[in-house]
Design a protein around this motif. Structure first.
Motif, PDB file in Angstrom:
ATOM      1  N   LEU A   6       0.833  -1.204   0.000  1.00 38.64           N
ATOM      2  CA  LEU A   6       0.000   0.000   0.000  1.00 38.64           C
ATOM      3  C   LEU A   6       0.867   1.254   0.000  1.00 38.64           C
ATOM      4  O   LEU A   6       0.442   2.308  -0.416  1.00 38.64           O
ATOM      5  CB  LEU A   6      -0.896   0.001   1.255  1.00 38.64           C
ATOM      6  CG  LEU A   6      -2.399   0.175   1.103  1.00 38.64           C
ATOM      7  CD1 LEU A   6      -3.052   0.201   2.460  1.00 38.64           C
ATOM      8  CD2 LEU A   6      -2.775   1.399   0.326  1.00 38.64           C
ATOM      9  N   THR A  35     -12.176   5.698  11.469  1.00 39.84           N
ATOM     10  CA  THR A  35     -12.554   6.684  10.455  1.00 39.84           C
ATOM     11  C   THR A  35     -13.269   7.863  11.102  1.00 39.84           C
ATOM     12  O   THR A  35     -12.933   9.028  10.858  1.00 39.84           O
ATOM     13  CB  THR A  35     -13.465   6.029   9.404  1.00 39.84           C
ATOM     14  OG1 THR A  35     -12.818   4.872   8.894  1.00 39.84           O
ATOM     15  CG2 THR A  35     -13.761   6.989   8.264  1.00 39.84           C
ATOM     16  N   ASP A  43     -11.933  12.097   1.535  1.00 37.85           N
ATOM     17  CA  ASP A  43     -11.320  10.766   1.556  1.00 37.85           C
ATOM     18  C   ASP A  43      -9.816  10.840   1.824  1.00 37.85           C
ATOM     19  O   ASP A  43      -9.277  10.096   2.652  1.00 37.85           O
ATOM     20  CB  ASP A  43     -11.488  10.062   0.197  1.00 37.85           C
ATOM     21  CG  ASP A  43     -12.891   9.502  -0.002  1.00 37.85           C
ATOM     22  OD1 ASP A  43     -13.734   9.649   0.901  1.00 37.85           O
ATOM     23  OD2 ASP A  43     -13.132   8.922  -1.075  1.00 37.85           O
ATOM     24  N   GLN A  44      -9.157  11.727   1.080  1.00 36.62           N
ATOM     25  CA  GLN A  44      -7.687  11.721   1.084  1.00 36.62           C
ATOM     26  C   GLN A  44      -7.074  12.156   2.416  1.00 36.62           C
ATOM     27  O   GLN A  44      -5.860  12.019   2.613  1.00 36.62           O
ATOM     28  CB  GLN A  44      -7.172  12.573  -0.088  1.00 36.62           C
ATOM     29  CG  GLN A  44      -7.415  11.947  -1.488  1.00 36.62           C
ATOM     30  CD  GLN A  44      -8.878  12.004  -1.961  1.00 36.62           C
ATOM     31  OE1 GLN A  44      -9.683  12.755  -1.418  1.00 36.62           O
ATOM     32  NE2 GLN A  44      -9.232  11.186  -2.949  1.00 36.62           N
ATOM     33  N   ALA A  49      -5.086   2.113   5.580  1.00 35.89           N
ATOM     34  CA  ALA A  49      -5.049   0.975   6.501  1.00 35.89           C
ATOM     35  C   ALA A  49      -5.293  -0.319   5.746  1.00 35.89           C
ATOM     36  O   ALA A  49      -5.963  -0.328   4.707  1.00 35.89           O
ATOM     37  CB  ALA A  49      -6.122   1.135   7.576  1.00 35.89           C
TER      38      ALA A  49
ATOM     39  N   GLY B  21     -11.671   2.125   1.053  1.00 34.99           N
ATOM     40  CA  GLY B  21     -11.086   3.450   1.313  1.00 34.99           C
ATOM     41  C   GLY B  21     -11.731   4.537   0.478  1.00 34.99           C
ATOM     42  O   GLY B  21     -11.364   5.698   0.572  1.00 34.99           O
ATOM     43  N   MET B  22     -12.760   4.156  -0.317  1.00 34.62           N
ATOM     44  CA  MET B  22     -13.377   5.097  -1.269  1.00 34.62           C
ATOM     45  C   MET B  22     -14.884   5.198  -0.994  1.00 34.62           C
ATOM     46  O   MET B  22     -15.668   4.592  -1.695  1.00 34.62           O
ATOM     47  CB  MET B  22     -13.137   4.602  -2.696  1.00 34.62           C
ATOM     48  CG  MET B  22     -11.671   4.378  -3.016  1.00 34.62           C
ATOM     49  SD  MET B  22     -11.416   3.585  -4.628  1.00 34.62           S
ATOM     50  CE  MET B  22     -11.791   1.855  -4.292  1.00 34.62           C
ATOM     51  N   GLY B  23     -15.369   5.825   0.051  1.00 36.96           N
ATOM     52  CA  GLY B  23     -14.580   6.372   1.143  1.00 36.96           C
ATOM     53  C   GLY B  23     -14.347   5.349   2.227  1.00 36.96           C
ATOM     54  O   GLY B  23     -14.950   4.271   2.246  1.00 36.96           O
ATOM     55  N   PRO B  24     -13.522   5.701   3.189  1.00 37.16           N
ATOM     56  CA  PRO B  24     -13.197   4.789   4.294  1.00 37.16           C
ATOM     57  C   PRO B  24     -14.394   4.456   5.190  1.00 37.16           C
ATOM     58  O   PRO B  24     -14.470   3.334   5.698  1.00 37.16           O
ATOM     59  CB  PRO B  24     -12.111   5.533   5.066  1.00 37.16           C
ATOM     60  CG  PRO B  24     -12.113   6.927   4.567  1.00 37.16           C
ATOM     61  CD  PRO B  24     -12.722   6.943   3.212  1.00 37.16           C
ATOM     62  N   LEU B  25     -15.316   5.398   5.376  1.00 42.02           N
ATOM     63  CA  LEU B  25     -16.475   5.100   6.216  1.00 42.02           C
ATOM     64  C   LEU B  25     -17.357   4.054   5.525  1.00 42.02           C
ATOM     65  O   LEU B  25     -17.843   3.117   6.162  1.00 42.02           O
ATOM     66  CB  LEU B  25     -17.276   6.374   6.493  1.00 42.02           C
ATOM     67  CG  LEU B  25     -18.256   6.305   7.670  1.00 42.02           C
ATOM     68  CD1 LEU B  25     -17.537   6.021   8.978  1.00 42.02           C
ATOM     69  CD2 LEU B  25     -19.050   7.606   7.783  1.00 42.02           C
ATOM     70  N   ALA B  28     -15.675   0.630   5.846  1.00 39.45           N
ATOM     71  CA  ALA B  28     -15.826   0.092   7.205  1.00 39.45           C
ATOM     72  C   ALA B  28     -17.254  -0.422   7.400  1.00 39.45           C
ATOM     73  O   ALA B  28     -17.472  -1.497   7.976  1.00 39.45           O
ATOM     74  CB  ALA B  28     -15.491   1.167   8.238  1.00 39.45           C
ATOM     75  N   SER B  53      -7.699  -0.539   2.501  1.00 35.95           N
ATOM     76  CA  SER B  53      -8.389   0.753   2.616  1.00 35.95           C
ATOM     77  C   SER B  53      -7.422   1.875   2.268  1.00 35.95           C
ATOM     78  O   SER B  53      -6.642   2.314   3.105  1.00 35.95           O
ATOM     79  CB  SER B  53      -8.930   0.920   4.037  1.00 35.95           C
ATOM     80  OG  SER B  53      -9.635   2.149   4.141  1.00 35.95           O
ATOM     81  N   ASP B  54      -7.474   2.281   1.016  1.00 40.09           N
ATOM     82  CA  ASP B  54      -6.545   3.317   0.567  1.00 40.09           C
ATOM     83  C   ASP B  54      -7.317   4.579   0.198  1.00 40.09           C
ATOM     84  O   ASP B  54      -7.750   4.753  -0.941  1.00 40.09           O
ATOM     85  CB  ASP B  54      -5.734   2.830  -0.633  1.00 40.09           C
ATOM     86  CG  ASP B  54      -4.591   3.786  -0.932  1.00 40.09           C
ATOM     87  OD1 ASP B  54      -4.525   4.870  -0.299  1.00 40.09           O
ATOM     88  OD2 ASP B  54      -3.751   3.466  -1.786  1.00 40.09           O
ATOM     89  N   PRO B  55      -7.509   5.468   1.185  1.00 40.53           N
ATOM     90  CA  PRO B  55      -8.284   6.681   0.912  1.00 40.53           C
ATOM     91  C   PRO B  55      -7.539   7.652   0.005  1.00 40.53           C
ATOM     92  O   PRO B  55      -8.111   8.667  -0.397  1.00 40.53           O
ATOM     93  CB  PRO B  55      -8.510   7.265   2.311  1.00 40.53           C
ATOM     94  CG  PRO B  55      -7.447   6.688   3.163  1.00 40.53           C
ATOM     95  CD  PRO B  55      -7.044   5.377   2.571  1.00 40.53           C
ATOM     96  N   ARG B  56      -6.274   7.307  -0.341  1.00 39.18           N
ATOM     97  CA  ARG B  56      -5.495   8.218  -1.199  1.00 39.18           C
ATOM     98  C   ARG B  56      -5.761   8.005  -2.682  1.00 39.18           C
ATOM     99  O   ARG B  56      -5.207   8.708  -3.519  1.00 39.18           O
ATOM    100  CB  ARG B  56      -4.007   8.047  -0.903  1.00 39.18           C
ATOM    101  CG  ARG B  56      -3.646   8.354   0.554  1.00 39.18           C
ATOM    102  CD  ARG B  56      -2.276   7.800   0.890  1.00 39.18           C
ATOM    103  NE  ARG B  56      -2.245   6.354   0.633  1.00 39.18           N
ATOM    104  CZ  ARG B  56      -1.151   5.613   0.686  1.00 39.18           C
ATOM    105  NH1 ARG B  56       0.004   6.162   0.989  1.00 39.18           N
ATOM    106  NH2 ARG B  56      -1.196   4.316   0.436  1.00 39.18           N
ATOM    107  N   VAL B  57      -6.586   7.014  -3.040  1.00 37.44           N
ATOM    108  CA  VAL B  57      -6.922   6.812  -4.455  1.00 37.44           C
ATOM    109  C   VAL B  57      -7.449   8.134  -5.007  1.00 37.44           C
ATOM    110  O   VAL B  57      -8.336   8.735  -4.398  1.00 37.44           O
ATOM    111  CB  VAL B  57      -7.985   5.699  -4.617  1.00 37.44           C
ATOM    112  CG1 VAL B  57      -8.453   5.601  -6.072  1.00 37.44           C
ATOM    113  CG2 VAL B  57      -7.443   4.356  -4.147  1.00 37.44           C
ATOM    114  N   LYS B 178     -18.247  11.916   3.583  1.00 42.51           N
ATOM    115  CA  LYS B 178     -16.790  11.736   3.464  1.00 42.51           C
ATOM    116  C   LYS B 178     -16.056  12.559   4.528  1.00 42.51           C
ATOM    117  O   LYS B 178     -14.941  12.243   4.903  1.00 42.51           O
ATOM    118  CB  LYS B 178     -16.314  12.105   2.059  1.00 42.51           C
ATOM    119  CG  LYS B 178     -16.719  11.054   1.004  1.00 42.51           C
ATOM    120  CD  LYS B 178     -16.202  11.407  -0.385  1.00 42.51           C
ATOM    121  CE  LYS B 178     -16.670  10.405  -1.438  1.00 42.51           C
ATOM    122  NZ  LYS B 178     -15.975   9.105  -1.358  1.00 42.51           N
TER     123      LYS B 178
END
Lengths: 242, 242
Positions: A6, A35, A43-44, A49, B21-25, B28, B53-57, B178
């Motif tokens: 990741l 979160t 999001d960013q 995780a 992670g898109m979005g993280p909530l 989850a 979970s990659d919210p940086r996408v 988000k």
């Protein structure tokens, strides 16, 4: 760090590894609280995780109390998977698994955030200072004295449920959550918590990550409760934002 | 399958890979619903899963509607990570990311469970038969006609919010979720859903995984709503138990 991690190409970003599935509802709730407790506008801004949710890890309490299968190999497999994914630290939303903390920590260079330390920080955040607290947990956690050995040198004393309360209230309540029946878990878990408060606990530590899910399914208790899911989520956020 | 994979030594067990992670909530919440909708009596009955979970996408809607960064490389990085972890199939609890479905599916031998197919199955489960439905989603999902192209050949027709409703209600509602403010998301999202029902939609698809979180924060709507988080969770459970 592999191409598949990741963190690839972004060595400055800290990825949280979550060793979960023990139980799966508690680790999903951990991701939700991680979160929601993060200060984010999009999001960013959230914490990258990886959740390794392996509900097949042999039962931790059975391993400690009876002759159940040793969970350590499965725990170490999860840690290796999280290392491969590029994790920078590991959080384990299962109190009982911390009975194998030394075995896990000696197998990885990554810091493992200790849930008992996170619980203590959560108590202090709630305004509870060292002294008598109630401690609910699995029979395994209580038998291993996970909280007592770490917290008593720091001035805390732990009141625990009686054997009868464990068998009639706490263990069945935990089992109801693992079977997805959080509504039925409330009454026995709340009764056990109230008994500890009546015996002089100024706050009650919900020292098994299933317990907060059951306690949240009914009316709030009239004394401070320390949610170890929230405590560990706050510890992870502090680590990520440090 | 590497030594570090979740499936090591247990080739018969199916591990679900979740590209989140898109979005993280929303991801989850997907893990929570996946757990709660599984018929289980103890931890070991639950579905092993890895959540990446990659919210940086990079923002999917910005990439489609403006000149935002292409999210495909980050999505493929996640899929590689899930392959390395031993996943047997992939679920992506983000509708807009399905605009890159072909690019992802052509890069992996693992089946990717399509969220639009899962939504259709959820509509049928709710007793809604092909015909006019409302569709809420990101501006990117609507512009890509993700639902229309897949569902219209099967007899569904999609009513979508007006441009004004998107800008005043739907897009701000999604942004509130988000940013963790689900309470503030309810009013605008519910107003947009009611407008679609008033125009003849017999059910409204919450075709962005943030939307069910906002809609759940207030009173239930008086018409069927199709929760794409629950739909995808049910599709994943069917896959795991097949």
């Amino acid at each position: 760090m592999s191409e598949k991690s990741l963190g690839v190409g972004k060595p400055d970003t800290q990825i949280l590894g979550v060793l979960g599935g023990m139980g799966p509802l508690a680790s999903a709730q951990f991701m939700l609280r991680l979160t929601l407790l993060t200060d984010a506008a999009r999001d960013q801004d959230h914490i990258p995780a990886v959740l390794w949710s392996d509900p097949r890890v042999p039962d931790r309490t059975a391993a400690r109390m009876a002759s159940g299968e040793d969970p350590l190999p499965a725990l170490l497999r999860g840690i290796s998977g999280l290392e491969a994914a590029g994790a920078g630290a590991i959080a384990i939303p299962c109190n009982t698994a911390h009975g194998w903390f030394e075995g896990m920590q000696s197998a990885t260079a990554l810091p493992i955030l200790h849930i008992v330390d996170a619980a203590e920080a959560e108590l202090l955040r709630l305004g509870v200072t060292p002294g008598p607290i109630g401690l609910m947990g699995t029979a395994g956690t209580l038998a291993m004295r996970l909280y007592q050995e770490r917290l008593e040198p720091r001035g805390w004393t732990c009141l625990v449920p009686t054997e009868e309360e464990m068998q009639r209230l706490v263990s069945p309540g935990i089992e109801r959550v693992k079977a997805n029946d959080v509504a039925a878990a409330y009454a026995p878990l709340a009764e056990a918590a109230r008994a500890l408060a009546a015996r002089g606990a100024r706050a009650v530590v919900l020292g098994c990550t299933e317990i907060p899910l059951g306690i949240a399914a009914g009316p709030a208790l009239p004394f401070p409760v320390c949610d170890t899911i929230d405590g560990l989520a706050r510890a992870a956020i502090s680590w990520a934002k440090r």
